[in-house]
Design a protein around this motif. Structure first.
Motif, PDB file in Angstrom:
ATOM      1  N   HIS A   1       0.844  -1.201   0.000  1.00 22.77           N
ATOM      2  CA  HIS A   1       0.000   0.000   0.000  1.00 22.77           C
ATOM      3  C   HIS A   1       0.878   1.249   0.000  1.00 22.77           C
ATOM      4  O   HIS A   1       0.606   2.204  -0.733  1.00 22.77           O
ATOM      5  CB  HIS A   1      -0.920  -0.016   1.210  1.00 22.77           C
ATOM      6  N   TYR A   2       1.917   1.255   0.818  1.00 20.31           N
ATOM      7  CA  TYR A   2       2.807   2.417   0.912  1.00 20.31           C
ATOM      8  C   TYR A   2       3.435   2.729  -0.444  1.00 20.31           C
ATOM      9  O   TYR A   2       3.461   3.885  -0.885  1.00 20.31           O
ATOM     10  CB  TYR A   2       3.892   2.159   1.951  1.00 20.31           C
ATOM     11  N   MET A   3       3.961   1.707  -1.112  1.00 20.85           N
ATOM     12  CA  MET A   3       4.640   1.928  -2.397  1.00 20.85           C
ATOM     13  C   MET A   3       3.679   2.501  -3.438  1.00 20.85           C
ATOM     14  O   MET A   3       4.000   3.483  -4.127  1.00 20.85           O
ATOM     15  CB  MET A   3       5.246   0.612  -2.896  1.00 20.85           C
ATOM     16  N   VAL A   4       2.500   1.882  -3.558  1.00 23.79           N
ATOM     17  CA  VAL A   4       1.540   2.341  -4.564  1.00 23.79           C
ATOM     18  C   VAL A   4       1.034   3.742  -4.216  1.00 23.79           C
ATOM     19  O   VAL A   4       0.911   4.613  -5.082  1.00 23.79           O
ATOM     20  CB  VAL A   4       0.359   1.351  -4.671  1.00 23.79           C
ATOM     21  N   PHE A   5       0.758   3.968  -2.933  1.00 21.15           N
ATOM     22  CA  PHE A   5       0.285   5.277  -2.485  1.00 21.15           C
ATOM     23  C   PHE A   5       1.280   6.375  -2.834  1.00 21.15           C
ATOM     24  O   PHE A   5       0.912   7.444  -3.331  1.00 21.15           O
ATOM     25  CB  PHE A   5       0.034   5.237  -0.979  1.00 21.15           C
ATOM     26  N   GLU A   6       2.560   6.142  -2.586  1.00 24.04           N
ATOM     27  CA  GLU A   6       3.574   7.157  -2.857  1.00 24.04           C
ATOM     28  C   GLU A   6       3.678   7.469  -4.348  1.00 24.04           C
ATOM     29  O   GLU A   6       3.811   8.630  -4.743  1.00 24.04           O
ATOM     30  CB  GLU A   6       4.930   6.715  -2.309  1.00 24.04           C
ATOM     31  N   LEU A   7       3.618   6.438  -5.188  1.00 26.67           N
ATOM     32  CA  LEU A   7       3.675   6.684  -6.629  1.00 26.67           C
ATOM     33  C   LEU A   7       2.450   7.469  -7.095  1.00 26.67           C
ATOM     34  O   LEU A   7       2.569   8.425  -7.876  1.00 26.67           O
ATOM     35  CB  LEU A   7       3.765   5.355  -7.390  1.00 26.67           C
ATOM     36  N   LEU A   8       1.274   7.075  -6.606  1.00 26.17           N
ATOM     37  CA  LEU A   8       0.060   7.782  -7.017  1.00 26.17           C
ATOM     38  C   LEU A   8       0.033   9.209  -6.472  1.00 26.17           C
ATOM     39  O   LEU A   8      -0.408  10.139  -7.162  1.00 26.17           O
ATOM     40  CB  LEU A   8      -1.172   7.005  -6.541  1.00 26.17           C
ATOM     41  N   LYS A   9       0.499   9.377  -5.258  1.00 29.59           N
ATOM     42  CA  LYS A   9       0.549  10.720  -4.668  1.00 29.59           C
ATOM     43  C   LYS A   9       1.428  11.644  -5.511  1.00 29.59           C
ATOM     44  O   LYS A   9       1.040  12.786  -5.820  1.00 29.59           O
ATOM     45  CB  LYS A   9       1.082  10.632  -3.241  1.00 29.59           C
ATOM     46  N   ASN A  10       2.600  11.151  -5.902  1.00 28.30           N
ATOM     47  CA  ASN A  10       3.501  11.957  -6.731  1.00 28.30           C
ATOM     48  C   ASN A  10       2.900  12.229  -8.106  1.00 28.30           C
ATOM     49  O   ASN A  10       3.026  13.340  -8.648  1.00 28.30           O
ATOM     50  CB  ASN A  10       4.848  11.244  -6.880  1.00 28.30           C
ATOM     51  N   SER A  11       2.264  11.209  -8.687  1.00 23.89           N
ATOM     52  CA  SER A  11       1.653  11.381 -10.003  1.00 23.89           C
ATOM     53  C   SER A  11       0.524  12.402  -9.951  1.00 23.89           C
ATOM     54  O   SER A  11       0.379  13.239 -10.860  1.00 23.89           O
ATOM     55  CB  SER A  11       1.121  10.042 -10.520  1.00 23.89           C
ATOM     56  N   MET A  12      -0.273  12.346  -8.904  1.00 22.81           N
ATOM     57  CA  MET A  12      -1.387  13.288  -8.775  1.00 22.81           C
ATOM     58  C   MET A  12      -0.875  14.714  -8.597  1.00 22.81           C
ATOM     59  O   MET A  12      -1.388  15.653  -9.216  1.00 22.81           O
ATOM     60  CB  MET A  12      -2.284  12.890  -7.602  1.00 22.81           C
TER      61      MET A  12
END
Length: 399
Positions: A242-253
Motif C-alpha cells: 500500500h505504501y509503495m503504490v500510495f507514494e507513486l500515485l501521490k507523486n503522479s497526482m
C-alpha cells in the motif's frame, strides 16, 4: 559519576557490536516467514530472534559508527544512537545471560521487551531525517559526501525494515497485537493487488483533493498472463505494498494537478496496469505530469532532496499506516518505496518522458519462495566505501 557510567555503557555496547557483527545475518523469505508462522511455537520464535536481532543491530551500528563525526554529533543522530545502544544491551541480556532458559516466563519477558523496542524505534525514520536536516544547516551541500550518505541510509532503513518485520511478526503471532483476518502474522497469503491499488488510489485522491481542491481520476487495469484469468494475488505484506503504490500515485497526482490545473477543463487520468507473469508481478503507474529530465532520476531518489517545503506532519510509515502523509515534504517517499520493493527482492523503477509524463514500475516476486530478504552485511567493502567514497573511478565523468 553519570558521565563515567555512560562511558562504561558505551564501551560495553562497542564490545557487543564488535562481537556480533562478525556473525552473518540469516535472511528469510516470505515463504519461510509464513511457514514459520503456521507451525512454530513462541519458544521457536524466541530462540531465533534472541540470536538474530542482536546480529542485525550490530551490523548496522557498526556502519553507523563509520559515518563522519559531524553527522554523529547532530542531536537527532545522537538520540537515535542512544536508542539502538539501549536496545542492543537489552537484547544481549537474553542472548548471553539467559541463553539456556526458554521457559514461558522468559518468552513473555522477551515479548514485552521487543514490544518496547518496537515502540522506542517507531520514529527512527523521522529522527534520522531530522538529523540530516540538522546536518544541512551546519554544512554546505557541496562539502557533503552524498554518495556515501545515500549508501548508508539505504542500508540503514532496509535493516530497520527487516527488524520491524521480524518483531511485528512475533508480536502478532505470540503477543497481544491483534492479527488481521486470514493473515499469518502481518503477511497476507492471498493479497489482492487490485484491492491494494484501489485503497491507495482512494487515499491519494483524498489527500490530493485536500491540498489542491482537485484530483485526477485513476483508471486501473488487471491482466493475469500466468495462464488463467483469475484476479492477481500475491503473498505479501499489505502495508508495505500500500505504501509503495500510495507514494507513486501521490507523486503522479501532484505532478498532474500542478501541470494541468490552469487552462484545462479536465485533468488527464492516471493509469495503473497490474500484470502477473510467470515470475514477476508488475504494477505500472502512468501519468501525464510532465516527467523529469533523465539526469534528475538519481536526485529524485536522494534523501537529501525534496521539491516541497519542510513537512509539518510526520512521515508516513508502512508499519504505522494510520499516519497521514503530507503531499510532499521530507522527500523520503520514493527512496523508501524503492527500499520496500528491494527488501523482498523486487524493485521500483522510473522511466520519465520529459515534458509529457512518467512511467513508474513496481516489480514484485510472484512466488513467496523467491521473495527473500535483501539486508545489509557490514564488511571491509563497506568500510572502504565510507572511508574513500565512491571507488568507481575507472569511467569518464561527463561535465
Amino acid at each position: 559519576m553519570a558521565q563515567q557510567a555512560f562511558k562504561v555503557a558505551s564501551q560495553e555496547v562497542t564490545t557487543y557490536i564488535n562481537r556480533y557483527w562478525k556473525y552473518s545475518p540469516s535472511p528469510l523469505s516470505i515463504r519461510q516467514l509464513m511457514d514459520f508462522g503456521r507451525t512454530a511455537t513462541s519458544q521457536d520464535s524466541y530462540r531465533y530472534l534472541r540470536c538474530e536481532l542482536p546480529i542485525r543491530l550490530a551490523h548496522i551500528m557498526k556502519e553507523l559508527h563509520h559515518l563522519p563525526n559531524i553527522l554523529m554529533e547532530m542531536p537527532s543522530v545522537q538520540t537515535l544512537n542512544g536508542w539502538y545502544s539501549q536496545s542492543l544491551s537489552e537484547l544481549i541480556e537474553f542472548r548471553e545471560k539467559n541463553a539456556d532458559n526458554d521457559s514461558d516466563c522468559m518468552v513473555d519477558k522477551f515479548t514485552d521487551l521487543i514490544h518496547n523496542i518496537n515502540q522506542r524505534h517507531s520514529t527512527v525514520i523521522e529522527t534520522m531525517a531530522k538529523g540530516i536536516m540538522e546536518l544541512k544547516t551546519v554544512v554546505k551541500n557541496h562539502s557533503l559526501d552524498h554518495s556515501s550518505l545515500q549508501y548508508f541510509l539505504d542500508r540503514f532503513y532496509i535493516n530497520r525494515t527487516s527488524m520491524r518485520l521480524l518483531i511485528t511478526q512475533h508480536l502478532t503471532l505470540f503477543g497481544d497485537e491483534e492479527p488481521f483476518k486470514r493473515h499469518i502474522g502481518c503477511i497476507n497469503p492471498n493479497c489482492s493487488v487490485m484491492k491494494i491499488v484501489e485503497s491507495a488510489a482512494e487515499d491519494a485522491s483524498s489527500l490530493c483533493d485536500q491540498y489542491y481542491m482537485a484530483a485526477p481520476k485513476v483508471e486501473i487495469e488487471e491482466h493475469n498472463a500466468a495462464g488463467n484469468l483469475s484476479p492477481v494475488t500475491i503473498c505479501y505484506i499489505p502495508s508495505q505494498l500500500h505504501y509503495m503504490v500510495f507514494e507513486l500515485l501521490k507523486n503522479s497526482m501532484r505532478a498532474t494537478v500542478e501541470k494541468h490545473i490552469e487552462g484545462y477543463s479536465e485533468l488527464p487520468p492516471i493509469k495503473v496496469i497490474i500484470t502477473a507473469g510467470k515470475e514477476d508481478i508488475v504494477i505500472r503507474v502512468v501519468d501525464r505530469g510532465g516527467g523529469v529530465p533523465l539526469n534528475k532520476l538519481d536526485v529524485v531518489f536522494s534523501y537529501m532532496y525534496s521539491t516541497a517545503p519542510d513537512p509539518q506532519q510526520s512521515l508516513f510509515d508502512a508499519e504505522r499506516s494510520e499516519s497521514i502523509s503530507p503531499m510532499a515534504g521530507y522527500g523520503y517517499g520514493l527512496p523508501l518505496s524503492r527500499l520496500y520493493a528491494r527488501y523482498l527482492n523486487g524493485d521500483l523503477k522510473l522511466s520519465p518522458l520529459e515534458g509529457y509524463g512518467m512511467d513508474a514500475y513496481i516489480y514484485l516476486k510472484r512466488f513467496s519462495v523467491n521473495a527473500n530478504e535483501v539486508i545489509p552485511v557490514f564488511s571491509e567493502a563497506a568500510t572502504q566505501r565510507y572511508k574513500f567514497g565512491n571507488l568507481s573511478g575507472d569511467w569518464t565523468c561527463p561535465q
